[in-house]
Design a protein around this motif. Structure first.
Motif, PDB file in Angstrom:
ATOM      1  N   ILE A  87      23.651  80.470 -72.960  1.00  0.00           N
ATOM      2  CA  ILE A  87      23.245  81.653 -72.513  1.00  0.00           C
ATOM      3  C   ILE A  87      23.292  82.709 -73.555  1.00  0.00           C
ATOM      4  CG2 ILE A  87      25.585  82.653 -71.939  1.00  0.00           C
ATOM      5  CD1 ILE A  87      22.755  82.629 -69.469  1.00  0.00           C
ATOM      6  N   GLU A 142      19.649  91.378 -69.678  1.00  0.00           N
ATOM      7  CA  GLU A 142      19.692  89.869 -69.507  1.00  0.00           C
ATOM      8  C   GLU A 142      20.108  89.440 -68.229  1.00  0.00           C
ATOM      9  OE1 GLU A 142      18.618  88.087 -72.081  1.00  0.00           O
ATOM     10  OE2 GLU A 142      18.617  89.387 -73.641  1.00  0.00           O
ATOM     11  N   ARG A 143      19.304  88.847 -67.426  1.00  0.00           N
ATOM     12  CA  ARG A 143      19.577  88.624 -66.056  1.00  0.00           C
ATOM     13  C   ARG A 143      19.634  87.208 -65.637  1.00  0.00           C
ATOM     14  NH1 ARG A 143      15.198  90.482 -61.964  1.00  0.00           N
ATOM     15  NH2 ARG A 143      16.861  89.188 -60.654  1.00  0.00           N
ATOM     16  N   ASP A 144      19.718  86.224 -66.676  1.00  0.00           N
ATOM     17  CA  ASP A 144      20.139  84.748 -66.356  1.00  0.00           C
ATOM     18  C   ASP A 144      21.608  84.771 -65.758  1.00  0.00           C
ATOM     19  OD1 ASP A 144      17.709  84.254 -67.330  1.00  0.00           O
ATOM     20  OD2 ASP A 144      18.331  83.739 -69.406  1.00  0.00           O
ATOM     21  N   GLU A 201      27.345  88.101 -71.205  1.00  0.00           N
ATOM     22  CA  GLU A 201      26.755  87.020 -70.422  1.00  0.00           C
ATOM     23  C   GLU A 201      28.024  86.045 -70.513  1.00  0.00           C
ATOM     24  OE1 GLU A 201      22.521  86.881 -69.291  1.00  0.00           O
ATOM     25  OE2 GLU A 201      22.611  86.755 -71.438  1.00  0.00           O
ATOM     26  N   ASP A 221      21.936  86.339 -62.156  1.00  0.00           N
ATOM     27  CA  ASP A 221      21.380  85.620 -61.168  1.00  0.00           C
ATOM     28  C   ASP A 221      22.544  84.407 -60.596  1.00  0.00           C
ATOM     29  OD1 ASP A 221      19.027  86.860 -60.888  1.00  0.00           O
ATOM     30  OD2 ASP A 221      17.981  85.723 -62.541  1.00  0.00           O
ATOM     31  N   ARG A 222      22.902  83.811 -61.635  1.00  0.00           N
ATOM     32  CA  ARG A 222      23.827  82.778 -61.557  1.00  0.00           C
ATOM     33  C   ARG A 222      25.137  83.287 -60.755  1.00  0.00           C
ATOM     34  NH1 ARG A 222      24.477  79.008 -66.657  1.00  0.00           N
ATOM     35  NH2 ARG A 222      26.244  78.113 -65.510  1.00  0.00           N
ATOM     36  N   SER A 256      24.694  93.166 -67.523  1.00  0.00           N
ATOM     37  CA  SER A 256      24.635  91.650 -67.651  1.00  0.00           C
ATOM     38  C   SER A 256      25.887  90.748 -67.627  1.00  0.00           C
ATOM     39  CB  SER A 256      23.704  91.211 -68.785  1.00  0.00           C
ATOM     40  OG  SER A 256      24.387  92.009 -69.913  1.00  0.00           O
TER      41      SER A 256
END
Length: 651
Positions: free
Chosen positions: A285, A412-414, A310, A417-418, A385
């Motif tokens: 990530i 940073e949205r990865d 993150e 989302d999870r 994030s």
């Protein structure tokens, strides 16, 4: 030292209930002023010279109040924005509970993030075509020590800077510590008439600099170039952007403070054990490449880390924790906001988590639009994030009816989302969301149209690390749920299922489990499991030679998850000589079936009996056997003086 809150209605454009704010916050409030930043600035000066801790209810004119404090030689006052976040709204008449909550939060002491000094002495490397790079180098040569890594055949006319040609293998580091790895390096040779000559090519060269200016116009030389401090990049075809780089580069000389955004506890890291890879969430990530593998754990380069958070949100073991601010400070702020809002008479507050971009959106919608609803309480963070599932669930546990995270264009949205999927699996779908809206008016309309569920009747105060916070919050939100909660794949909570038909109780999984969730029994062949400690890293599944282990992502909120459960057990095998238990009965019998009478070492019945003996008895039996593998040659006779005399011929 007492705290004093100076209130201002900004030329009568907002309604402020001083008594209600004072009683809910338990602090002293001034009367409601009208123009503290202009006509009534003397009131601020008088208050700043008292012994009170002064907090001014104005977020717009902080520079005015800061300059006043400098002129008076007193401590800087605190400032809290009650106008844009509460007073300027269609529901401003009902915003007293929110104002009280925001004022109380402003009084909380905030932790100081650790930092390290970064020294940049002004050595600058410009890479690009000579036509563009040489002009920029000429501008910077008076202020910086410039080297141009030219990518074409154009030669310089000036010797005010150094020039080399090379093939870049890679670039690492950040401001004050960039390292170039180069091949085919040629240095400019200044002697002679006509065009300059180049030295012989050399490979595997290393060079260091403080600042990098990339004018190649191609793929960036580092990951996440916008987040790499000291790395400046522009399109060489954009003359304005290139000129701006000259200004930016000159500003990067001196000593700077680099925040240490995250802390790593290597002992808790579940990245790898004995060469078997487990968790790689942070490696996958990290947008800047600041995290690398270091055998059994990871390593974080604090100079490259951009502080997105993150990695800490996705770390299953809490080995990585975010420190700017720590999760305990965020929980303290959420608790103060929710508690004060309720004490001031509010019900069902909504939490809006945002960053600096979100703060600008709120200011825009307050000045030119509908403003925020009276029950929406904003919580500003440096970055959103890293606001993971633990913080989302904690917000609901504190008594917020909803928790929404406002995304910005550079967020940073990865991980978000999870984390949202995980939090919704625990708390349900209706109370958590990500707001991805860049238009201020549409953003405000969305908040006014939201459905507001009922908040938790009896709020709780979750404490501890992220895993503990999640468990406490989940128990409060699922008080009537008895069955384990099903979670999405990759969740850091879950169970281990063992196929007892194939498991041989070799216990290799126990020896490699990084969290101690899998436990053996020293008194008998037994595999135990404590679900609360399981990270779902997968090392046990990878190392199992029988492929007998499966992972089930779930969250068991019962007390059973806190105690050891038996996954597999068998009767021990007793030594046929001394009777001591030394192994698993099924394993010993399986070995007997495979080796007895077939393997040369166990061809006879006496040899096969060795398999059924403990270590001590096996060694003893082999030592006394006719084909003792430990037997050496006969000990030679001791030589005496008589032996020497018997060989002499003169006596």
């Amino acid at each position: 030292m007492t705290s004093k809150l100076l209130l201002c209605d900004c030329e009568g454009t907002q309604s402020i209930d001083a008594d209600r704010i004072s009683s809910a916050c338990e602090l002293s409030c001034s009367k409601v002023h009208t123009a503290l930043c202009t006509r009534e600035l003397g009131v601020v000066a008088e208050m700043l010279q008292t012994d009170d801790q002064v907090v001014i209810a104005c977020g717009q004119e902080t520079v005015v109040f800061s300059d006043l404090a400098d002129d008076l030689g007193v401590d800087q006052p605190g400032c809290v924005d009650l106008r844009d976040r509460a007073g300027w709204s269609e529901q401003g008449q009902n915003a007293a509970p929110k104002m009280a909550a925001l004022a109380a939060e402003a009084m909380l002491p905030q932790p100081i993030t650790s930092a390290v000094d970064v020294i940049s002495e002004g050595t600058c490397c410009i890479i690009g075509s000579g036509e563009i790079a040489y002009d920029l180098a000429e501008q910077l040569s008076d202020s910086l020590a410039v080297t141009v890594l030219v990518t074409d055949e154009v030669q310089p006319l000036s010797r005010a800077f150094d020039v080399i040609r090379a093939k870049v293998r890679n670039l690492s580091g950040a401001l004050g510590g960039f390292t170039w790895h180069l091949d085919q390096v040629q240095q400019l040779e200044p002697g002679g008439r006509g065009d300059f000559a180049w030295s012989a090519s050399r490979d595997r060269a290393t060079s260091r600099c403080d600042i990098v200016v990339d004018l190649t116009g191609g793929t960036a030389l580092v990951a996440a170039p916008d987040k790499r401090e000291g790395y400046l990049r522009a399109d060489p075809r954009d003359a304005v952007a290139v000129a701006r780089l000259a200004f930016d580069a000159v500003q990067l000389v001196g000593t700077f403070e680099k925040p240490l955004y995250v802390r790593l506890d290597e002992a808790l890291c579940a990245h790898s054990r004995a060469g078997q890879t487990g968790c790689s969430n942070c490696l996958d990530i990290c947008p800047t490449g600041a995290i690398t593998s270091a055998t059994d754990h990871v390593a974080i380069d604090p100079m490259i880390c951009a502080g997105c958070g993150e990695c800490s949100a996705l770390c299953p073991s809490t080995a990585i924790t975010y420190e700017d601010p720590p999760v305990s400070a965020i929980l303290s702020r959420m608790h103060m906001l929710a508690r004060t809002f309720r004490r001031a008479g509010g019900t069902a507050p909504r939490l809006l988590v945002h960053d600096a971009h979100g703060a600008q959106m709120i200011r825009m919608v307050a000045r030119f639009g509908r403003g925020l609803p009276a029950d929406v309480i904003p919580l500003e963070l440096h970055v959103v994030s890293g606001f993971g599932h633990a913080e989302m669930l904690a917000g609901l546990a504190h008594g917020f009816a909803r928790v929404d995270v406002l995304l910005g264009p550079k967020v940073e949205r990865d991980a978000l989302d999870r984390e949202l999927d995980l939090a919704q699996a625990i708390a349900g779908q209706g109370a958590l969301s990500l707001i991805d809206e860049v238009d201020p008016d549409a953003f405000a309309d969305l908040l006014y149209a939201q459905e507001v569920p009922l908040p938790l009747t009896d709020p709780v105060l979750p404490l501890g690390n992220r895993r503990q916070i999640t468990r406490l919050a989940a128990q409060a939100l699922n008080a009537k749920t008895e069955a384990p909660l099903a979670l999405p794949d990759g969740a850091p909570y879950g169970a281990v299922v063992v196929n007892t038909d194939t498991c041989t109780l070799c216990l290799s999984c126990v020896s490699l489990c990084p969290s101690g969730a899998l436990i053996d029994n020293p008194d008998k062949p037994q595999l135990n499991f404590q679900q609360d400690a399981c990270l779902q890293c997968g090392i046990c599944r990878t190392i199992c030679p029988e492929h007998a282990i499966d992972l089930v992502p779930q969250l068991d909120l019962s007390d059973k998850a806190l105690s050891q459960q038996v996954l597999n057990e068998e009767e021990p095998f007793e030594c046929i000589e001394c009777g001591a238990a030394f192994g698993v009965r099924s394993t010993v019998e399986r070995i007997m079936d495979k080796l007895s009478g077939t393997h040369p070492m166990f061809a006879t019945s006496d040899q096969a009996r060795l398999i059924q003996m403990c270590d001590d008895c096996r060694v003893n039996a082999q030592f006394h056997s006719t084909d003792n593998p430990f037997q050496s040659s006969p000990r030679p006779r001791v030589v005496t003086t008589d032996d020497y005399f018997s060989k002499r011929k003169d006596h």
